[in-house]
Design an enzyme around this catalytic site. Structure first.
Site, PDB file in Angstrom:
ATOM      1  N   TYR A 101       0.874  -1.181   0.000  1.00  6.44           N
ATOM      2  CA  TYR A 101       0.000   0.000   0.000  1.00  6.44           C
ATOM      3  C   TYR A 101       0.904   1.221   0.000  1.00  6.44           C
ATOM      4  O   TYR A 101       1.842   1.311   0.808  1.00  6.44           O
ATOM      5  CB  TYR A 101      -0.890   0.014   1.249  1.00  6.44           C
ATOM      6  CG  TYR A 101      -1.716   1.291   1.373  1.00  6.44           C
ATOM      7  CD1 TYR A 101      -3.040   1.322   0.946  1.00  6.44           C
ATOM      8  CD2 TYR A 101      -1.146   2.455   1.876  1.00  6.44           C
ATOM      9  CE1 TYR A 101      -3.783   2.486   1.033  1.00  6.44           C
ATOM     10  CE2 TYR A 101      -1.884   3.631   1.958  1.00  6.44           C
ATOM     11  CZ  TYR A 101      -3.198   3.644   1.534  1.00  6.44           C
ATOM     12  OH  TYR A 101      -3.922   4.791   1.603  1.00  6.44           O
ATOM     13  N   GLU A 183      -2.894   7.681  -4.451  1.00  7.02           N
ATOM     14  CA  GLU A 183      -2.819   6.417  -3.719  1.00  7.02           C
ATOM     15  C   GLU A 183      -2.711   5.247  -4.687  1.00  7.02           C
ATOM     16  O   GLU A 183      -3.428   5.211  -5.691  1.00  7.02           O
ATOM     17  CB  GLU A 183      -4.085   6.261  -2.866  1.00  7.02           C
ATOM     18  CG  GLU A 183      -4.155   4.952  -2.087  1.00  7.02           C
ATOM     19  CD  GLU A 183      -5.536   4.742  -1.446  1.00  7.02           C
ATOM     20  OE1 GLU A 183      -5.686   5.082  -0.262  1.00  7.02           O
ATOM     21  OE2 GLU A 183      -6.443   4.244  -2.139  1.00  7.02           O
TER      22      GLU A 183
END
Lengths: 370, 305
Positions: A101, A183
């Protein structure tokens, strides 16, 4: 402005961040020819601006043409949180060795940007304890921070260089395109050590768009939002049947809460801001009048700099030109409110001294007509 | 952040100053339609506006106030430390830099739609220069009965000992109006602005008044989005903030992931939700009003204790 996944990936590619091969399609014919080009298996990904599409079943694996036939149309018509997809992305499946992530976001309370990185990709980052958070100024990411993240995430040796340059490139997206968030979840390390962004979530600072004409093509407004934006007020359509119009975002939000507390249901948030004239309120009523579910309009006006008498004239114009089909309940106080009340005297608009009284009346009216 | 930054001293000075309550203020963008309207209103309220700056219009006058081409000239001529910035958002960054380079110590940034990166850069630059920005997207700052630098209407505000800090302009007026009607005049009204980045945030605002004896209570008007209220609640607990505080939060019923008018008023997931803010406040023993009208009622209860 939240970009769709494929738009975010286009942006990533411009900045040297690699993504799997993919094709955006709008209908079954396009999907079939895209499938031929890509070859099976691939993933069907609904293009939405709302989050949570994975959990909602709007991402589906597709292993052959039978599955394409059955799954594609379902996805194309599947609403997630009230939103229909703006296309389906067909994306080649890749062999993942490790998932990460990685995001860079605007840290509001620290007034800088922050990096969040975790060796657990594909998860809900708020629930993960195993993550690195680093503050960075707009002047750039230091080599120390980059290598600290590499070590904490245990990036394999052959992918380290690639990861660091990706991290710097992601920050370039933030600074050069003025994003509030960039992101990648998940960021995949594939078998040859290459890093691929399997998803892209990018939110651009709307206020910076005047400097980024290239991004304007991604701006997607509904007809009503466009009409509102052309006339200089902000508008959000809501689920209920009472349209709320007022001056000032906070006041309109506050009115929305009070309507909800009074068991009413708000159908719009419409803030015509601090420079309201008879024209802007007229345009605001025009926008509202295009929403069929609206049964009444609640105007909450706290006049200070805004001349409430001009707002009253706007309401009168709307009656005169017959665009007002639903009753108006107005609380008008502050500057020139006596004059405003005089003007509206004898019209169909009902006037109240306090917002509480106006809300009680409008909720009673709407709930009785149902 | 220098916590000794004294906003009262900067705005009105000390009672032994020759220009007490009449500190000079410069307006950037004074000759525009917005700037000129509000220059007039601020002067009517008592603000000592000594100069305006509009490049290309230097040497002219607006209702008797001198207009300069640059901030440097305006500051050198007037000695002002305060600037109200009324230029449109795309020009804000340059105007603010010029003001800070010329020695301005308090920048009241009125424009909305200032890009976030510009706000961050000006915030950082102000910090380095020992200066302070209020806003952007702020209605400004008012010392009721004395002066205002901003666009707030005069009517809702009365003199007193409560302060109002607000993320929303109209709600600052509305809440102050209810406070005034209930006998709670204000010592200071400060709009921190509805953007994600505030030059002066809620914690900074509390720092400005925590030691002041002429302030007996605080009302803080918040809204959904960000973590400003959550951080403030922690600050109140950690620093044992001793004055009574009442809060109000707008947007309890707003849907997620939609911007509610303000650039900063948006909830992602649970980040920035009203529930999270109310819960944080409750840990800090700060009562949260359900409506603007309820604010003075809660304040009265607190002050009676």
């Amino acid at each position: 402005m939240r970009l769709l996944e494929y738009q975010g990936k286009e942006l990533f590619n411009q900045f040297g961040i690699k993504t799997p091969q993919s094709i955006l399609v709008q209908n079954m014919d396009e999907a079939r020819s895209a499938a031929e080009k890509l070859g099976y298996p691939f993933v069907l990904k609904s293009q939405l601006t709302v989050g949570g599409r994975g959990k909602a079943g709007a991402i589906q694996k597709c292993k052959d043409s039978d599955e394409l036939d059955s799954k594609f149309n379902e996805l194309l018509h599947k609403e997630v949180k009230g939103e229909l997809p703006r296309g389906i992305l067909l994306e080649k499946m890749v062999e993942i060795v490790k998932e990460i992530y990685l995001s860079i976001f605007l840290n509001r309370s620290k007034r800088c940007f922050s990096i969040i990185a975790s060796s657990e990709g594909g998860v809900d980052i708020e629930q993960t304890e195993n993550k690195v958070i680093k503050e960075i100024t707009i002047n750039g990411i230091s080599d120390e921070i980059a290598s600290e993240i590499v070590h904490k995430l245990n990036i394999p040796m052959e992918s380290r260089e690639g990861f660091i340059s990706l991290l710097f490139n992601l920050f370039k997206v933030i600074v050069e395109k003025e994003a509030e968030l960039a992101e990648i979840n998940p960021l995949a390390i594939v078998s040859d050590g290459t890093l691929l962004a399997l998803d892209a979530k990018v939110i651009i600072d709307d206020n910076s768009l005047f400097r980024h004409k290239d991004l304007l093509k991604y701006l997607h407004l509904s007809d009503l939002e466009k009409q509102a934006s052309d006339n200089g007020f902000s508008f959000v359509e809501l689920e209920g049947n009472i349209a709320i119009i007022g001056n000032g975002a906070g006041l309109v939000m506050s009115t929305l809460d009070m309507v909800t507390d009074a068991k009413g249901s708000a159908g719009s948030f419409l803030d015509f801001g601090g420079r309201a004239t008879s024209e802007t309120i007229y345009e605001a009523i025009k926008v509202i009048s295009r929403i069929p579910k609206i049964k009444a309009i609640l105007v909450n006006l706290f006049g200070g700099i805004v001349r409430t008498d001009l707002v009253a004239l706007g309401i009168l114009d709307a009656y005169k030109n017959d665009i007002l089909k639903v009753p108006v309940f107005a609380r008008i106080s502050g500057a020139q409110s006596e004059k405003a009340k005089e003007l509206l005297q004898g019209s169909e608009a009902r006037l109240f001294d306090t917002v509480e009284e106006a809300i009680n009346a409008v909720v009673l009216k709407v709930n009785n007509t149902n | 952040m220098d916590t000794k930054f004294d906003i009262f001293n900067l705005l009105i000075g000390n009672s032994n100053d020759a220009d007490y309550e009449k500190k000079p203020v410069i307006i950037q963008g004074m000759t525009g339609s917005f700037g000129s309207t509000h220059t007039r209103l601020m002067r009517e309220y008592g603000t000592n506006i000594v100069a305006g700056v509009t490049p290309g219009k230097g040497g002219s006058k607006f209702e008797g106030v001198s207009v300069f081409n640059s901030m440097k000239e305006a500051v050198e001529t007037t000695g002002s430390k305060i600037s109200g910035v009324f230029v449109p958002a795309p020009y804000f960054y340059d105007a603010a830099r010029e003001a800070l380079d010329s020695g301005i110590k308090l920048l009241v940034a009125i424009p909305e739609h200032v890009p976030i990166i510009d706000s961050i850069k000006i915030y950082e630059y102000a910090e380095r220069n020992g200066a302070r920005m209020i806003g952007p997207n702020t209605p400004g700052v008012i010392i009721p009965g004395t002066m205002k630098v901003g666009i707030m209407p005069a009517q809702p505000f009365t003199k007193g000992n409560t302060v109002v800090f607000s993320r929303s302009g109209t709600l600052m007026y509305e809440v102050s109006y209810h406070l005034s009607n209930s006998g709670f005049g204000q010592r200071l009204g400060l709009g921190i602005g509805g953007d994600p980045i505030n030059g002066t945030n809620l914690i900074d605002s509390f720092d400005l008044i925590r030691e002041r004896e002429d302030v007996d209570s605080v009302v803080v008007v918040g809204e959904i989005g960000g973590d400003a209220e959550e951080m403030l609640a922690q600050y109140i607990i950690k620093t044992n903030f001793s004055k009574p505080v009442v809060a109000y939060i707008a947007g309890r019923s707003a849907p997620k992931e939609k911007r509610m008018g303000h650039a900063g008023a948006i909830v992602y997931g649970n980040y920035g939700s009203a529930d999270s803010k109310i819960e944080s406040y409750s840990k800090a023993n700060v009562p949260v009003a359900k409506s603007p009208r309820e604010v003075p009622l809660l304040l009265r209860t607190l002050l009676k204790k």
